[in-house]
Design a protein around this motif. Structure first.
Motif, PDB file in Angstrom:
ATOM      1  N   SER A  34      10.977  -2.207   6.132  1.00 38.91           N
ATOM      2  CA  SER A  34      12.245  -2.509   6.783  1.00 38.91           C
ATOM      3  C   SER A  34      12.803  -3.790   6.170  1.00 38.91           C
ATOM      4  O   SER A  34      12.079  -4.576   5.552  1.00 38.91           O
ATOM      5  N   LEU A  35      14.087  -4.006   6.350  1.00 40.80           N
ATOM      6  CA  LEU A  35      14.699  -5.225   5.827  1.00 40.80           C
ATOM      7  C   LEU A  35      14.103  -6.466   6.485  1.00 40.80           C
ATOM      8  O   LEU A  35      13.952  -7.501   5.843  1.00 40.80           O
ATOM      9  N   ILE A  53      18.773 -12.430  -2.019  1.00 31.01           N
ATOM     10  CA  ILE A  53      18.014 -11.272  -1.548  1.00 31.01           C
ATOM     11  C   ILE A  53      18.844 -10.000  -1.729  1.00 31.01           C
ATOM     12  O   ILE A  53      18.340  -8.987  -2.213  1.00 31.01           O
ATOM     13  N   ILE A  54      20.123 -10.068  -1.367  1.00 31.71           N
ATOM     14  CA  ILE A  54      21.005  -8.914  -1.530  1.00 31.71           C
ATOM     15  C   ILE A  54      21.138  -8.555  -3.008  1.00 31.71           C
ATOM     16  O   ILE A  54      21.057  -7.380  -3.385  1.00 31.71           O
ATOM     17  N   PRO A  71      16.557   3.243   8.499  1.00 31.47           N
ATOM     18  CA  PRO A  71      16.571   1.785   8.478  1.00 31.47           C
ATOM     19  C   PRO A  71      15.583   1.181   7.489  1.00 31.47           C
ATOM     20  O   PRO A  71      15.216   0.024   7.617  1.00 31.47           O
ATOM     21  N   TYR A  72      15.138   1.945   6.502  1.00 34.26           N
ATOM     22  CA  TYR A  72      14.091   1.467   5.597  1.00 34.26           C
ATOM     23  C   TYR A  72      14.569   1.389   4.152  1.00 34.26           C
ATOM     24  O   TYR A  72      15.552   2.006   3.751  1.00 34.26           O
ATOM     25  N   VAL A  73      13.813   0.632   3.383  1.00 33.75           N
ATOM     26  CA  VAL A  73      13.948   0.576   1.930  1.00 33.75           C
ATOM     27  C   VAL A  73      12.696   1.253   1.373  1.00 33.75           C
ATOM     28  O   VAL A  73      11.579   0.918   1.771  1.00 33.75           O
ATOM     29  N   TYR A  74      12.875   2.226   0.504  1.00 35.39           N
ATOM     30  CA  TYR A  74      11.767   3.008  -0.036  1.00 35.39           C
ATOM     31  C   TYR A  74      11.512   2.643  -1.494  1.00 35.39           C
ATOM     32  O   TYR A  74      12.458   2.503  -2.273  1.00 35.39           O
TER      33      TYR A  74
END
Length: 76
Positions: A34-35, A53-54, A71-74
């Motif tokens: 997650s972020l 970060i962005i 809501p995740y980053v994979y």
């Protein structure tokens, strides 16, 4: 255009922060984060500004290393 500007610190460059994000994925049990988990891990390394970060997340996405699915980053 280069990945690192001569006017910025290397520790806040998108390439370095991208590396730290990928290290967070190595330490994770799953291929998703997650972020908040990403920013918490970076906060421990004294990276607290959102702009680098962005840029690092966008850099990794364009490079094909990560993907966003709310809501995740994979990790790919």
């Amino acid at each position: 255009m280069s990945l690192v500007s001569k006017d910025e610190s290397l520790t806040t460059s998108m390439a370095h922060i991208g590396y730290l994000i990928l290290k967070e994925f190595e330490n994770a049990e799953e291929d998703r984060l997650s972020l908040t988990a990403i920013t918490s891990g970076l906060r421990q390394k004294k990276i607290i500004q959102y702009r680098p970060i962005i840029f690092a997340l966008l850099f990794l996405h364009v490079a094909g290393a990560i993907d966003f699915k709310a809501p995740y980053v994979y990790k790919l």
